[in-house]
Design an enzyme around this catalytic site. Structure first.
Site, PDB file in Angstrom:
ATOM      1  N   ALA A 146       0.867  -1.179   0.000  1.00 25.71           N
ATOM      2  CA  ALA A 146       0.000   0.000   0.000  1.00 25.71           C
ATOM      3  C   ALA A 146       0.903   1.228   0.000  1.00 25.71           C
ATOM      4  O   ALA A 146       2.064   1.157   0.417  1.00 25.71           O
ATOM      5  CB  ALA A 146      -0.894  -0.023   1.226  1.00 25.71           C
ATOM      6  N   GLU A 190       4.359  -5.159   7.143  1.00 26.27           N
ATOM      7  CA  GLU A 190       3.583  -4.104   7.803  1.00 26.27           C
ATOM      8  C   GLU A 190       4.071  -3.815   9.214  1.00 26.27           C
ATOM      9  O   GLU A 190       4.071  -2.678   9.673  1.00 26.27           O
ATOM     10  CB  GLU A 190       2.095  -4.490   7.848  1.00 26.27           C
ATOM     11  CG  GLU A 190       1.357  -4.346   6.529  1.00 26.27           C
ATOM     12  CD  GLU A 190       1.414  -5.596   5.654  1.00 26.27           C
ATOM     13  OE1 GLU A 190       2.229  -6.513   5.934  1.00 26.27           O
ATOM     14  OE2 GLU A 190       0.637  -5.660   4.693  1.00 26.27           O
ATOM     15  N   GLY A 246       0.525  -4.988   0.939  1.00 29.03           N
ATOM     16  CA  GLY A 246      -0.650  -5.017   0.071  1.00 29.03           C
ATOM     17  C   GLY A 246      -0.359  -5.657  -1.283  1.00 29.03           C
ATOM     18  O   GLY A 246      -1.273  -6.197  -1.917  1.00 29.03           O
ATOM     19  N   GLU A 284      -0.750  -9.245  -0.690  1.00 25.75           N
ATOM     20  CA  GLU A 284      -2.176  -9.487  -0.452  1.00 25.75           C
ATOM     21  C   GLU A 284      -2.970  -9.428  -1.752  1.00 25.75           C
ATOM     22  O   GLU A 284      -3.896 -10.212  -1.968  1.00 25.75           O
ATOM     23  CB  GLU A 284      -2.694  -8.463   0.558  1.00 25.75           C
ATOM     24  CG  GLU A 284      -2.041  -8.642   1.931  1.00 25.75           C
ATOM     25  CD  GLU A 284      -2.423  -7.542   2.913  1.00 25.75           C
ATOM     26  OE1 GLU A 284      -1.991  -6.390   2.700  1.00 25.75           O
ATOM     27  OE2 GLU A 284      -3.143  -7.827   3.878  1.00 25.75           O
TER      28      GLU A 284
HETATM   29  C1  HXC Z   1       5.061   4.395  -1.171  1.00 24.78           C
HETATM   30  C2  HXC Z   1       6.992   3.451  -1.972  1.00 24.78           C
HETATM   31  C3  HXC Z   1       6.615   2.201  -1.421  1.00 24.78           C
HETATM   32  C4  HXC Z   1       5.367   2.118  -0.726  1.00 24.78           C
HETATM   33  C5  HXC Z   1       8.531   1.972  -2.381  1.00 24.78           C
HETATM   34  N1  HXC Z   1       8.170   3.248  -2.565  1.00 24.78           N
HETATM   35  N2  HXC Z   1       7.593   1.303  -1.685  1.00 24.78           N
HETATM   36  N3  HXC Z   1       6.214   4.525  -1.839  1.00 24.78           N
HETATM   37  N4  HXC Z   1       4.635   3.246  -0.631  1.00 24.78           N
HETATM   38  N5  HXC Z   1       4.915   0.943  -0.204  1.00 24.78           N
HETATM   39  C6  HXC Z   1       8.912   4.316  -3.249  1.00 24.78           C
HETATM   40  C7  HXC Z   1      10.100   4.779  -2.426  1.00 24.78           C
HETATM   41  O1  HXC Z   1       9.678   5.689  -1.456  1.00 24.78           O
HETATM   42  C8  HXC Z   1      10.954   5.382  -3.511  1.00 24.78           C
HETATM   43  O2  HXC Z   1      10.433   6.652  -3.817  1.00 24.78           O
HETATM   44  C9  HXC Z   1      10.710   4.492  -4.713  1.00 24.78           C
HETATM   45  O3  HXC Z   1       9.459   3.814  -4.450  1.00 24.78           O
HETATM   46  C10 HXC Z   1      11.765   3.441  -4.893  1.00 24.78           C
HETATM   47  O4  HXC Z   1      11.896   2.716  -3.682  1.00 24.78           O
HETATM   48  P1  HXC Z   1      13.310   2.502  -2.939  1.00 24.78           P
HETATM   49  O5  HXC Z   1      12.986   2.247  -1.527  1.00 24.78           O
HETATM   50  O6  HXC Z   1      14.247   3.592  -3.274  1.00 24.78           O
HETATM   51  O7  HXC Z   1      13.791   1.157  -3.685  1.00 24.78           O
HETATM   52  P2  HXC Z   1      14.771   0.058  -3.086  1.00 24.78           P
HETATM   53  O8  HXC Z   1      15.911   0.695  -2.314  1.00 24.78           O
HETATM   54  O9  HXC Z   1      15.104  -0.803  -4.243  1.00 24.78           O
HETATM   55  O10 HXC Z   1      13.920  -0.766  -2.024  1.00 24.78           O
HETATM   56  C11 HXC Z   1      12.816  -1.549  -2.417  1.00 24.78           C
HETATM   57  C12 HXC Z   1      11.915  -1.952  -1.214  1.00 24.78           C
HETATM   58  C13 HXC Z   1      11.565  -0.667  -0.419  1.00 24.78           C
HETATM   59  C14 HXC Z   1      12.686  -2.915  -0.313  1.00 24.78           C
HETATM   60  C15 HXC Z   1      10.701  -2.641  -1.770  1.00 24.78           C
HETATM   61  O11 HXC Z   1      11.072   0.311  -1.343  1.00 24.78           O
HETATM   62  C16 HXC Z   1      10.543  -0.891   0.630  1.00 24.78           C
HETATM   63  O12 HXC Z   1      10.853  -1.422   1.663  1.00 24.78           O
HETATM   64  N6  HXC Z   1       9.298  -0.458   0.356  1.00 24.78           N
HETATM   65  C17 HXC Z   1       8.245  -0.528   1.358  1.00 24.78           C
HETATM   66  C18 HXC Z   1       7.778  -1.934   1.536  1.00 24.78           C
HETATM   67  C19 HXC Z   1       6.667  -2.004   2.561  1.00 24.78           C
HETATM   68  O13 HXC Z   1       6.898  -1.770   3.753  1.00 24.78           O
HETATM   69  N7  HXC Z   1       5.461  -2.369   2.134  1.00 24.78           N
HETATM   70  C20 HXC Z   1       4.357  -2.521   3.000  1.00 24.78           C
HETATM   71  C21 HXC Z   1       3.594  -1.249   3.003  1.00 24.78           C
HETATM   72  S1  HXC Z   1       2.302  -1.320   4.193  1.00 24.78           S
HETATM   73  P3  HXC Z   1      11.383   7.939  -3.921  1.00 24.78           P
HETATM   74  O14 HXC Z   1      10.418   9.049  -4.164  1.00 24.78           O
HETATM   75  O15 HXC Z   1      12.138   8.021  -2.657  1.00 24.78           O
HETATM   76  O16 HXC Z   1      12.261   7.635  -5.100  1.00 24.78           O
HETATM   77  C22 HXC Z   1       1.078  -2.128   3.461  1.00 24.78           C
HETATM   78  C23 HXC Z   1      -0.172  -2.172   4.258  1.00 24.78           C
HETATM   79  C24 HXC Z   1      -1.115  -3.117   3.657  1.00 24.78           C
HETATM   80  O17 HXC Z   1       1.171  -2.594   2.378  1.00 24.78           O
HETATM   81  C25 HXC Z   1      -2.362  -3.061   4.369  1.00 24.78           C
HETATM   82  C26 HXC Z   1      -3.439  -2.564   3.473  1.00 24.78           C
HETATM   83  C27 HXC Z   1      -4.693  -2.374   4.198  1.00 24.78           C
END
Ligand code: HXC
Length: 257
Positions: free
Chosen positions: A65, A131, A108, A111
């Site tokens: 998400a 998460e 997400g 999911e």
């Molecule tokens: C918003 C995101 C994002 C996310 C990545 N980006 N994931 N933006 N929401 N979930 C953005 C980064 O901010 C960055 O933007 C660009 O995408 C590239 O990501 P990087 O982090 O620079 O890439 P990398 O170093 O290769 O790392 C990849 C990654 C990391 C390991 C996947 O991006 C990461 O950990 N992302 C978050 C993963 C996460 O926690 N997902 C769960 C979310 S909570 P900029 O602008 O800086 O270039 C969820 C809740 C679900 O999903 C429940 C729903 C109800």
């Protein structure tokens, strides 16, 4: 339609939805949700479509998400807006949906893949429910669908530590149907979707419903449900055609009525 965050294509009887927010690793914001649901609804209503593939990019199916969209929300916001519940519509689609996953399928994103009927993964795929590292928990069914798919041991591990699981581990655990080299992912998923779309759509819907019943009910009820659906296949022209074609040693022509 005119979509901003996804691409919509068709190939024969297969619809292809490509998540397309490359700068955000396909993070699922509300626009993606609205557009995927709209595209799936359109494909699902089209008798000329027999299967749907949902995919992302080489680097990310979806990294979760959209954290930037969620960061400032409070309890009343998420509770009041039922944030993310719109995704449930995907699970009401009747057309079989394949998730073709390469790279990150996190939060997400994992999911969303699990809401599809089957997952075909590239050897680069990484699944996880991180998460907890953000101070939240899965909210699009992850704690339930992952546990049903892989059992308590791995579901707890992933949800509590936030660690990622590679494609091979995911296949061993029963989360994914097939693992293929990344370069072959889309062709493999489109071919599988084409095979499904070549079956009778009515029968494919019945098969999907029968398998899904296994997740909703007891064994005895599920077997009864299967039998009712099985009997009803004999009311279709496709059963007549499929069996006549076998006996005549020719290819069946399904989806005629
Ligand atoms: C918003 C995101 C994002 C996310 C990545 N980006 N994931 N933006 N929401 N979930 C953005 C980064 O901010 C960055 O933007 C660009 O995408 C590239 O990501 P990087 O982090 O620079 O890439 P990398 O170093 O290769 O790392 C990849 C990654 C990391 C390991 C996947 O991006 C990461 O950990 N992302 C978050 C993963 C996460 O926690 N997902 C769960 C979310 S909570 P900029 O602008 O800086 O270039 C969820 C809740 C679900 O999903 C429940 C729903 C109800």
């Amino acid at each position: 339609g005119d979509y901003e965050t996804i691409l919509l294509d068709r190939s024969g009887r297969v619809g292809l939805i490509t998540l397309n927010r490359p700068k955000a690793l396909n993070a699922l914001n509300s626009a993606v949700m609205r557009e995927v649901i709209d595209a799936v609804a359109g494909l699902d209503a089209d008798p000329g479509i027999g299967a749907i593939v949902v995919t992302g990019s080489e680097k990310a199916f979806a990294a979760g998400a959209d954290i930037k969209e969620m960061a400032d929300l409070g309890f009343a916001d998420v509770h009041g807006r039922e944030t993310f519940s719109g995704w449930d519509a995907l699970t009401r689609a009747r057309t079989p949906i394949i998730a073709a996953v390469a790279g990150y399928a996190l939060g997400g994103g994992c999911e969303l893949a699990m809401m599809c009927d089957m997952i075909i993964a590239a050897d680069t795929a990484k699944f996880g429910q991180p998460e907890i590292t953000l101070g939240v928990i899965p909210g699009m069914g992850g704690s339930q669908r992952l546990t049903r798919a892989v059992g308590k041991a791995k579901a707890m591990d992933l949800c509590l530590t936030g660690r990622q699981m590679g494609a091979d581990e995911a296949e061993r655990a029963g989360l994914v149907a097939r693992v293929v080299p990344a370069a072959e992912l889309l062709d493999t998923a489109m071919a599988a979707a084409g095979t499904i779309a070549g079956m009778a759509k009515t029968t494919a819907i019945m098969a999907k419903d029968a398998v899904n019943a296994a997740f909703e009910t007891t064994l005895a009820e599920g077997v009864k449900t299967e039998r009712r659906i099985f009997y009803s296949t004999f009311a279709t022209d496709d059963q007549t055609e499929g069996m006549a074609a076998f006996i005549a040693k020719r290819k069946p022509e399904f989806n005629k009525s």
